[in-house]
Enzyme design. Sequence first.
Site, PDB file in Angstrom:
ATOM      1  N   SER A 111      93.567  45.798  71.754  1.00  0.00           N
ATOM      2  CA  SER A 111      94.940  45.288  71.638  1.00  0.00           C
ATOM      3  C   SER A 111      95.848  46.487  71.381  1.00  0.00           C
ATOM      4  O   SER A 111      96.418  46.656  70.313  1.00  0.00           O
ATOM      5  CB  SER A 111      95.048  44.260  70.511  1.00  0.00           C
ATOM      6  OG  SER A 111      94.739  44.833  69.265  1.00  0.00           O
ATOM      7  N   HIS A 160      89.705  40.081  70.841  1.00  0.00           N
ATOM      8  CA  HIS A 160      88.418  40.607  70.358  1.00  0.00           C
ATOM      9  C   HIS A 160      87.300  39.575  70.408  1.00  0.00           C
ATOM     10  O   HIS A 160      86.176  39.865  69.997  1.00  0.00           O
ATOM     11  CB  HIS A 160      88.539  41.095  68.905  1.00  0.00           C
ATOM     12  CG  HIS A 160      89.425  42.288  68.754  1.00  0.00           C
ATOM     13  ND1 HIS A 160      89.877  42.738  67.537  1.00  0.00           N
ATOM     14  CD2 HIS A 160      89.949  43.134  69.675  1.00  0.00           C
ATOM     15  CE1 HIS A 160      90.633  43.808  67.709  1.00  0.00           C
ATOM     16  NE2 HIS A 160      90.696  44.062  68.994  1.00  0.00           N
ATOM     17  N   GLU A 198      92.546  38.561  63.784  1.00  0.00           N
ATOM     18  CA  GLU A 198      91.647  38.940  62.686  1.00  0.00           C
ATOM     19  C   GLU A 198      91.934  38.140  61.420  1.00  0.00           C
ATOM     20  O   GLU A 198      93.086  38.021  61.006  1.00  0.00           O
ATOM     21  CB  GLU A 198      91.816  40.431  62.361  1.00  0.00           C
ATOM     22  CG  GLU A 198      91.573  41.320  63.565  1.00  0.00           C
ATOM     23  CD  GLU A 198      91.908  42.788  63.312  1.00  0.00           C
ATOM     24  OE1 GLU A 198      92.013  43.201  62.136  1.00  0.00           O
ATOM     25  OE2 GLU A 198      92.079  43.511  64.310  1.00  0.00           O
ATOM     26  N   GLU A 208      84.646  43.193  66.315  1.00  0.00           N
ATOM     27  CA  GLU A 208      84.667  43.916  65.039  1.00  0.00           C
ATOM     28  C   GLU A 208      83.644  43.373  64.045  1.00  0.00           C
ATOM     29  O   GLU A 208      83.759  43.587  62.838  1.00  0.00           O
ATOM     30  CB  GLU A 208      86.083  43.899  64.458  1.00  0.00           C
ATOM     31  CG  GLU A 208      87.052  44.627  65.390  1.00  0.00           C
ATOM     32  CD  GLU A 208      88.429  44.852  64.815  1.00  0.00           C
ATOM     33  OE1 GLU A 208      88.757  44.240  63.766  1.00  0.00           O
ATOM     34  OE2 GLU A 208      89.188  45.636  65.402  1.00  0.00           O
ATOM     35  N   ASP A 224      95.478  39.675  60.802  1.00  0.00           N
ATOM     36  CA  ASP A 224      96.146  40.462  61.847  1.00  0.00           C
ATOM     37  C   ASP A 224      96.387  39.515  63.010  1.00  0.00           C
ATOM     38  O   ASP A 224      95.457  39.102  63.703  1.00  0.00           O
ATOM     39  CB  ASP A 224      95.291  41.659  62.284  1.00  0.00           C
ATOM     40  CG  ASP A 224      95.988  42.484  63.377  1.00  0.00           C
ATOM     41  OD1 ASP A 224      97.145  42.162  63.714  1.00  0.00           O
ATOM     42  OD2 ASP A 224      95.371  43.440  63.895  1.00  0.00           O
ATOM     43  N   GLU A 273      99.608  41.173  59.511  1.00  0.00           N
ATOM     44  CA  GLU A 273      99.841  42.338  60.385  1.00  0.00           C
ATOM     45  C   GLU A 273     100.348  41.869  61.739  1.00  0.00           C
ATOM     46  O   GLU A 273      99.897  40.844  62.246  1.00  0.00           O
ATOM     47  CB  GLU A 273      98.510  43.087  60.522  1.00  0.00           C
ATOM     48  CG  GLU A 273      98.541  44.308  61.427  1.00  0.00           C
ATOM     49  CD  GLU A 273      97.148  44.967  61.492  1.00  0.00           C
ATOM     50  OE1 GLU A 273      96.382  44.881  60.506  1.00  0.00           O
ATOM     51  OE2 GLU A 273      96.831  45.540  62.535  1.00  0.00           O
ATOM     52  N   ASP A 298     101.494  47.498  63.079  1.00  0.00           N
ATOM     53  CA  ASP A 298     100.471  48.249  63.822  1.00  0.00           C
ATOM     54  C   ASP A 298     101.041  48.597  65.196  1.00  0.00           C
ATOM     55  O   ASP A 298     101.547  49.705  65.409  1.00  0.00           O
ATOM     56  CB  ASP A 298      99.186  47.398  63.909  1.00  0.00           C
ATOM     57  CG  ASP A 298      98.136  47.969  64.841  1.00  0.00           C
ATOM     58  OD1 ASP A 298      98.240  49.151  65.211  1.00  0.00           O
ATOM     59  OD2 ASP A 298      97.188  47.237  65.208  1.00  0.00           O
ATOM     60  N   LYS A 308      96.278  54.663  62.660  1.00  0.00           N
ATOM     61  CA  LYS A 308      95.148  54.878  63.572  1.00  0.00           C
ATOM     62  C   LYS A 308      95.313  56.252  64.207  1.00  0.00           C
ATOM     63  O   LYS A 308      96.305  56.502  64.908  1.00  0.00           O
ATOM     64  CB  LYS A 308      95.173  53.816  64.674  1.00  0.00           C
ATOM     65  CG  LYS A 308      94.847  52.394  64.198  1.00  0.00           C
ATOM     66  CD  LYS A 308      95.203  51.401  65.291  1.00  0.00           C
ATOM     67  CE  LYS A 308      94.622  50.024  65.050  1.00  0.00           C
ATOM     68  NZ  LYS A 308      95.221  49.012  65.972  1.00  0.00           N
ATOM     69  N   HIS A 315      90.186  51.556  61.706  1.00  0.00           N
ATOM     70  CA  HIS A 315      89.295  51.782  62.849  1.00  0.00           C
ATOM     71  C   HIS A 315      89.972  51.252  64.109  1.00  0.00           C
ATOM     72  O   HIS A 315      91.109  50.780  64.065  1.00  0.00           O
ATOM     73  CB  HIS A 315      87.980  51.026  62.616  1.00  0.00           C
ATOM     74  CG  HIS A 315      88.173  49.531  62.609  1.00  0.00           C
ATOM     75  ND1 HIS A 315      87.159  48.630  62.793  1.00  0.00           N
ATOM     76  CD2 HIS A 315      89.296  48.767  62.454  1.00  0.00           C
ATOM     77  CE1 HIS A 315      87.631  47.402  62.753  1.00  0.00           C
ATOM     78  NE2 HIS A 315      88.910  47.455  62.549  1.00  0.00           N
ATOM     79  N   LYS A 334      90.860  49.407  56.827  1.00  0.00           N
ATOM     80  CA  LYS A 334      90.529  48.224  57.617  1.00  0.00           C
ATOM     81  C   LYS A 334      89.502  48.670  58.635  1.00  0.00           C
ATOM     82  O   LYS A 334      89.795  49.478  59.516  1.00  0.00           O
ATOM     83  CB  LYS A 334      91.810  47.735  58.321  1.00  0.00           C
ATOM     84  CG  LYS A 334      91.612  46.481  59.117  1.00  0.00           C
ATOM     85  CD  LYS A 334      92.926  45.996  59.705  1.00  0.00           C
ATOM     86  CE  LYS A 334      92.990  46.290  61.180  1.00  0.00           C
ATOM     87  NZ  LYS A 334      93.781  45.336  61.953  1.00  0.00           N
TER      88      LYS A 334
HETATM   89  P1  PGA Z   1      92.479  47.358  68.482  1.00  0.00           P
HETATM   90  O1  PGA Z   1      92.480  46.313  67.295  1.00  0.00           O
HETATM   91  O2  PGA Z   1      91.667  48.537  68.062  1.00  0.00           O
HETATM   92  O3  PGA Z   1      91.891  46.582  69.610  1.00  0.00           O
HETATM   93  O4  PGA Z   1      93.919  47.736  68.727  1.00  0.00           O
HETATM   94  C1  PGA Z   1      92.686  46.626  65.964  1.00  0.00           C
HETATM   95  C2  PGA Z   1      94.027  46.139  65.458  1.00  0.00           C
HETATM   96  O5  PGA Z   1      94.822  45.539  66.205  1.00  0.00           O
HETATM   97  O6  PGA Z   1      94.349  46.362  64.309  1.00  0.00           O
HETATM   98 ZN    ZN Z   2      96.389  45.290  64.536  1.00  0.00          ZN
END
Ligand code: PGA
Ligand code: ZN
Length: 431
Positions: free
Chosen positions: A47, A161, A170, A211, A248, A289, A316, A341, A369, A391
């Site tokens: 995502s 996911h 999430e 995940e 999330d 999130e 994010d 990230k 991650h 996270k």
């Molecule tokens: P992604 O998901 O690594 O697929 O972006 C993690 C997130 O959205 O926090």
């Molecule tokens: Zn996210």
Amino acid sequence: MFRPILKDLKAIWVLDSRSNPTVEVFAYVQRKGDIFVDSFIVPSGASTGEFEALELRDNEKDFHGKGVNKAIKNVSYILDHLYNTHVDDIFEVDRKLIELDGTKNKSNLGANAILGVSVAIAKAVAKSYDMPFFKYLSFWTKSYEYYLPIPMMNIINGGVHADNDLDFQEFMIVPLGFEDFSNAIKASSEVYNSLKKILKENNLSVSVGDEGGFAPRIDSPFKACEFIIAAIEKSGYKVGKDFYISIDVAASSFFKDNKYIYLKNPINHKELINVYEKLISSYPIFSIEDPFDENDWEAWKEFTNKYKNKILIVGDDIFVTNIERIEKGINNNVANAVLIKLNQIGTLSETIKAISLANKNGYKTIISHRSGETEDNTISHLATNNSYFIKTGAPARSERNSKYNELLRIYNFYNLNYYATLYKSNYLVTS
Ligand code: PGA
Ligand code: ZN
């Protein structure tokens, strides 16, 4: 002078947790006549935010287009320019990498090539000083107090996911009620396995998403929270005291034609806020999130204004670890926390700048991650410096547990305190 000098860079492809290739870079630095080697494996998102730095893929026949041979070649190009130079200043190394690439989103050399080099060099330099990476990092983060971060563990997976009908990506447990990190992990593992039993009792699948969280065929976020609460209670812990729930939403992934497609119906941001309101009033929600699309700034403002003193509102995809975007967020009163990230921005030093900017403005940071991960555990080290949270998925599957396990090693060998106690006394609003 005993400054480390770069002697070699070697890049190879290895597989990530979705069986896609990714770049691993090995850096060789020389100090006092000895050679020190360390490596970093770049993760990969699903995502992904529209404004992330570019992950260079070959777009050829191999690996369904996802090959990384171009990025690997670019590491050789980088070596030609950095060979035999001093590499003890991460800001200087990264400045050169950014200059060599010459684009705003690292599309020329690829953020995967650049980040691999940036982090591998820093880790090899730390080794040359005989320092654990988390301690070496504090030269740059200026954090001389280290804490073990509070995990946000994704135990029910949805969105892109998972192969179910949950719109939200999430559903995480946050073990805030524990005095030390190892007890927090122990309790979280117990909740994870209780949830497995409960899902089975309800004739739901216990196969997992990207995940490591379960991906039962449910569609309602309320149902997901109910299962999590049942699992916390079944394990003998207190909801809203020992454990909180974080979500999330990853709303950009279901935003089409200016509407959010929630439970198959197109709704506007106000209706989506009503859903959040109901979740917040029904469950001990700790953070939400990406509640809205990455370009829906007005909705973000409205929601932040209403809930910023009650929960963490985490950006994010909207911020993508980019200081210009985080600054825009701060100036517009959008969110009160930033997901961090490394590969969204593409260098270690820019990541550290993003953390510092957020912290300086009272925004909490969460080291994260990606959904496509590997055994690499470098983010665990970053998470002990100036961030309250990490996270990194469910407490299951080795590409997730590699991070928790590294933190357990740091806990056992360096005796760091768990951040939860400090967080609760400073920030937790219980009402
Ligand atoms: P992604 O998901 O690594 O697929 O972006 C993690 C997130 O959205 O926090
Ligand atoms: Zn996210």
